[in-house]
Design an enzyme around this catalytic site. Structure first.
Site, PDB file in Angstrom:
ATOM      1  N   GLY A  24      20.082  -9.005 -49.684  1.00  0.00           N
ATOM      2  CA  GLY A  24      19.268  -9.827 -50.363  1.00  0.00           C
ATOM      3  C   GLY A  24      18.219 -10.775 -49.595  1.00  0.00           C
ATOM      4  O   GLY A  24      17.247 -11.083 -50.190  1.00  0.00           O
TER       5      GLY A  24
ATOM      6  N   GLY B 134     -10.721   9.057 -66.245  1.00  0.00           N
ATOM      7  CA  GLY B 134     -10.242   7.708 -66.342  1.00  0.00           C
ATOM      8  C   GLY B 134     -10.196   6.871 -65.246  1.00  0.00           C
ATOM      9  O   GLY B 134     -10.171   5.758 -65.119  1.00  0.00           O
TER      10      GLY B 134
HETATM   11  C1  HXC Z   1      27.455 -15.495 -39.276  1.00  0.00           C
HETATM   12  C2  HXC Z   1      26.388 -14.103 -37.949  1.00  0.00           C
HETATM   13  C3  HXC Z   1      25.894 -13.363 -38.662  1.00  0.00           C
HETATM   14  C4  HXC Z   1      26.197 -13.690 -40.058  1.00  0.00           C
HETATM   15  C5  HXC Z   1      25.322 -12.595 -37.169  1.00  0.00           C
HETATM   16  N1  HXC Z   1      26.066 -13.498 -36.726  1.00  0.00           N
HETATM   17  N2  HXC Z   1      25.182 -12.354 -38.235  1.00  0.00           N
HETATM   18  N3  HXC Z   1      27.355 -15.302 -38.087  1.00  0.00           N
HETATM   19  N4  HXC Z   1      26.984 -14.626 -40.367  1.00  0.00           N
HETATM   20  N5  HXC Z   1      25.538 -12.996 -41.201  1.00  0.00           N
HETATM   21  C6  HXC Z   1      26.615 -14.042 -35.407  1.00  0.00           C
HETATM   22  C7  HXC Z   1      27.261 -13.125 -34.730  1.00  0.00           C
HETATM   23  O1  HXC Z   1      28.783 -13.693 -35.031  1.00  0.00           O
HETATM   24  C8  HXC Z   1      27.123 -13.595 -33.237  1.00  0.00           C
HETATM   25  O2  HXC Z   1      27.821 -14.839 -33.103  1.00  0.00           O
HETATM   26  C9  HXC Z   1      25.747 -13.870 -32.969  1.00  0.00           C
HETATM   27  O3  HXC Z   1      25.320 -14.139 -34.624  1.00  0.00           O
HETATM   28  C10 HXC Z   1      24.916 -12.582 -32.779  1.00  0.00           C
HETATM   29  O4  HXC Z   1      25.649 -11.458 -33.467  1.00  0.00           O
HETATM   30  P1  HXC Z   1      25.808 -10.281 -32.722  1.00  0.00           P
HETATM   31  O5  HXC Z   1      26.815  -9.428 -33.561  1.00  0.00           O
HETATM   32  O6  HXC Z   1      26.682 -10.547 -31.562  1.00  0.00           O
HETATM   33  O7  HXC Z   1      24.478  -9.497 -32.530  1.00  0.00           O
HETATM   34  P2  HXC Z   1      23.978  -8.181 -32.616  1.00  0.00           P
HETATM   35  O8  HXC Z   1      25.150  -7.313 -31.691  1.00  0.00           O
HETATM   36  O9  HXC Z   1      22.659  -8.197 -32.006  1.00  0.00           O
HETATM   37  O10 HXC Z   1      24.234  -7.563 -34.023  1.00  0.00           O
HETATM   38  C11 HXC Z   1      23.329  -8.074 -34.959  1.00  0.00           C
HETATM   39  C12 HXC Z   1      23.776  -7.714 -36.387  1.00  0.00           C
HETATM   40  C13 HXC Z   1      25.122  -7.928 -36.528  1.00  0.00           C
HETATM   41  C14 HXC Z   1      23.344  -6.197 -36.365  1.00  0.00           C
HETATM   42  C15 HXC Z   1      22.810  -8.432 -37.170  1.00  0.00           C
HETATM   43  O11 HXC Z   1      25.157  -9.594 -36.291  1.00  0.00           O
HETATM   44  C16 HXC Z   1      25.550  -8.057 -37.875  1.00  0.00           C
HETATM   45  O12 HXC Z   1      25.826  -6.947 -38.443  1.00  0.00           O
HETATM   46  N6  HXC Z   1      25.520  -9.197 -38.575  1.00  0.00           N
HETATM   47  C17 HXC Z   1      26.066  -9.100 -40.088  1.00  0.00           C
HETATM   48  C18 HXC Z   1      24.762  -8.647 -40.922  1.00  0.00           C
HETATM   49  C19 HXC Z   1      25.335  -8.934 -42.285  1.00  0.00           C
HETATM   50  O13 HXC Z   1      25.867  -8.039 -42.777  1.00  0.00           O
HETATM   51  N7  HXC Z   1      24.819  -9.928 -43.013  1.00  0.00           N
HETATM   52  C20 HXC Z   1      24.858 -10.184 -44.319  1.00  0.00           C
HETATM   53  C21 HXC Z   1      23.888  -9.400 -44.935  1.00  0.00           C
HETATM   54  S1  HXC Z   1      24.185  -9.972 -46.777  1.00  0.00           S
HETATM   55  P3  HXC Z   1      28.313 -15.621 -31.860  1.00  0.00           P
HETATM   56  O14 HXC Z   1      28.849 -16.768 -31.963  1.00  0.00           O
HETATM   57  O15 HXC Z   1      29.350 -14.631 -31.249  1.00  0.00           O
HETATM   58  O16 HXC Z   1      27.093 -15.721 -30.939  1.00  0.00           O
HETATM   59  C22 HXC Z   1      23.361 -11.132 -46.746  1.00  0.00           C
HETATM   60  C23 HXC Z   1      23.134 -11.701 -48.303  1.00  0.00           C
HETATM   61  C24 HXC Z   1      22.075 -12.321 -48.676  1.00  0.00           C
HETATM   62  O17 HXC Z   1      22.564 -11.684 -46.257  1.00  0.00           O
HETATM   63  C25 HXC Z   1      21.855 -12.540 -50.163  1.00  0.00           C
HETATM   64  C26 HXC Z   1      20.605 -13.189 -50.704  1.00  0.00           C
HETATM   65  C27 HXC Z   1      20.738 -13.001 -52.109  1.00  0.00           C
END
Ligand code: HXC
Length: 520
Positions: free
Chosen positions: A176, A410
């Site tokens: 989102g 059109g």
């Molecule tokens: C909490 C998060 C986070 C998240 C990343 N981090 N995403 N912490 N919530 N959503 C943290 C990791 O734990 C890590 O913390 C640091 O950020 C860096 O992340 P990495 O995974 O080490 O980085 P990278 O390998 O570059 O990968 C990046 C990434 C991956 C692909 C974005 O982090 C990831 O898949 N994150 C989750 C993505 C996701 O599914 N988000 C939710 C989407 S749904 P530390 O402490 O180790 O440094 C959403 C709903 C919104 O957002 C709805 C709105 C209506």
């Protein structure tokens, strides 16, 4: 040693605290960001703002979640840098997510910082820019993080048409979280390092078995060429910020602010002799409409959103006499300049943006009609085409139309004909304003006469010629006052400049109501 005063000690403690916060996620994570070819949030802001003008707000905000270990986790500035500064001397408000601080993930307090700076932008009537680089909703925080997005979407919507809102996607944007960018006026993306999608490759594979990479699915090129979600696909962070600043140079601070004017070094009455030779002799041959737009623009400078999407329609910001003008033009260099679903969407959104911010509209028409076929019909060309009619009719800014060649059926109306509200319509001598091309028209109207003639080919030629003489020129329309003027192509800039001068004070009101119901 002289004993420090209590105040001095407090100032030093404050400075130490501030420096620690300004260090973001620390050296290792900053290096990781650099190794990925990305700048940090603060480096991006350094490039964005005039030197020394950035004023940060709410640096000391902390998250207050205790769930899943967050009580032990410090997240500097809660992962987002907010504030305001000067961009080429004009105030802009900004929220830049810091991927080095917990992945720039958005929790309750992170969101509240963004809400605050958005509210400040609205109250100050200045543009709002978001530099996104985030893992999305902070997973540990749960629903307050989701609500954080809700508050941003709401603010995006309320501010729409009031202040310009621009998003640069400079890292991941998933789920989102993609909707705030989509609610803003303009979306920039950085090639290779940014992506946007509702569901990522893993979910897609699990649910429908399709295999796709992050970049092919939601990278800058995919969204700039296939979906149209991205208006500007940029090479790297630096290029992205530079182009974003260039876009801002065309935009007023708000819908209540004057248009930004720059000193004009290009004479408004400059003739464009190159345009006299631009229309090919063969009516079926294309030419690049961008050349026409460049000839007319101050110093040939054209800034084109959606350059790679729906190329049969060109939209662009130019300046004439130093003032911004929004150009909408069929481009016969691509797909004959036909109107289809994407071209209609591209033009309609651009028209509505320009109208909202008082940017006059200049339309160049060379359009053979709407794209026929089941694909277009079932994709809803009827309602998408209607958006264009709605957007032009609703717009109250000065609207000028130049018909360069074909203007059929059109689509003639769709490209801002007089009755759709054009203030002044001009046509080049090469203009053909008709219900359709002569060949097609004769095939329908004279089918029997042609097939029963002794020499059908000769008969067809004779009838086509008669139709062309009657309609495929600008003079029939000019004789009825449906267009105002026939002009030589070389006179186009001069005439448009005169019109822009004349219509500077244009005020038009619409019926009092809640809002229009554009066919979305
Ligand atoms: C909490 C998060 C986070 C998240 C990343 N981090 N995403 N912490 N919530 N959503 C943290 C990791 O734990 C890590 O913390 C640091 O950020 C860096 O992340 P990495 O995974 O080490 O980085 P990278 O390998 O570059 O990968 C990046 C990434 C991956 C692909 C974005 O982090 C990831 O898949 N994150 C989750 C993505 C996701 O599914 N988000 C939710 C989407 S749904 P530390 O402490 O180790 O440094 C959403 C709903 C919104 O957002 C709805 C709105 C209506």
């Amino acid at each position: 040693m002289e004993k420090k005063s209590l105040t001095q000690q407090k100032i030093e403690a404050f400075e130490a605290r501030r420096s620690a916060l300004l260090a973001m996620g620390g050296e290792a994570l900053v290096k990781k960001q650099h190794d990925l070819g990305k700048l940090t949030a603060r480096e991006r802001l350094d490039r964005f703002f005039d030197k020394g003008t950035f004023q940060e707000s709410q640096l000391f905000v902390k998250h207050r979640s205790t769930l899943f270990g967050l009580d032990k986790k410090e997240i500097n500035a809660d992962g987002v840098v907010t504030g305001f500064g000067q961009v080429n001397g004009r105030t802009v408000f900004v929220a830049a997510q810091d991927f080095t601080s917990s992945g720039g993930s958005l929790g309750e307090m992170h969101a509240k910082k963004i809400w605050k700076v958005m509210d400040m932008a609205v109250d100050a009537r200045k543009p709002f820019v978001a530099l996104n680089d985030s893992g999305g909703a902070r997973i540990q925080e749960g629903v307050p993080a989701l609500d954080g997005y809700g508050g941003i979407f709401y603010r995006n919507t309320i501010a729409s048409g009031y202040i310009p809102q621009i998003t640069a996607i400079m890292g991941p944007t998933a789920g989102g979280a993609v909707y705030s960018p989509a609610l803003t006026d303009w979306v920039f993306m950085v090639k290779k390092s940014s992506y946007m999608y509702i569901t990522g490759p893993d979910v897609i594979k699990a649910v429908i078995g399709e295999e796709v990479t992050h970049d092919d699915l939601g990278g800058a090129v995919a969204h700039a060429t296939k979906s149209g979600v991205c208006h500007f696909a940029t090479e790297n962070d630096e290029d992205c910020i530079d182009k974003l600043k260039f876009l801002l140079s065309f935009l007023p601070d708000s819908c209540h602010s004057p248009l930004p004017t720059v000193p004009c070094t290009d004479a408004p009455d400059r003739l464009c002799p190159e345009l006299d030779g631009i229309i090919p002799d063969r009516g079926t041959r294309g030419y690049n409409m961008r050349k026409v737009v460049e000839a007319v623009a101050d110093n040939g400078i054209v800034f084109e959103p959606h350059e790679l999407w729906a190329k049969n329609m060109l939209v662009a910001f130019i300046r004439i006499m130093g003032k911004p003008v929004g150009v909408i033009a069929n481009n016969p260099g691509f797909g004959a300049g036909v109107l289809d679903v994407n071209a209609s969407d591209k033009a309609s959104r651009f028209i509505r943006f320009c109208d909202a911010f008082n940017i006059p509209l200049l339309t160049f028409a060379d359009v053979p009609g709407y794209m026929p076929g089941t694909n277009q019909e079932w994709s809803g060309i009827i309602s998408h085409g209607a958006k264009l009619l709605h957007a032009y009719s609703e717009a109250t800014v000065p609207k000028f139309t130049v018909v360069t060649r074909k203007d059929y059926g059109g689509a003639y109306i769709g490209m801002c004909s007089k009755l759709l509200g054009a203030d002044y319509v001009m046509a080049w001598p090469s203009a053909e304003i008709a219900v359709m091309g002569a060949e097609g028209a004769c095939n329908i109207v004279y089918r029997r006469e042609i097939s029963s003639a002794e020499d059908p080919a000769a008969k067809r030629k004779e009838l086509v010629q008669a139709y062309e003489t009657q309609f495929n020129n600008p003079y029939f329309a000019a004789s009825m006052g449906i267009i105002e003027e026939v002009i030589a192509p070389r006179e186009t800039r001069q005439r448009v400049a005169m019109l822009l001068n004349a219509y500077q004070g244009k005020v038009q009101t619409r019926l009092e109501k809640k809002h229009n119901n554009i066919p979305l």
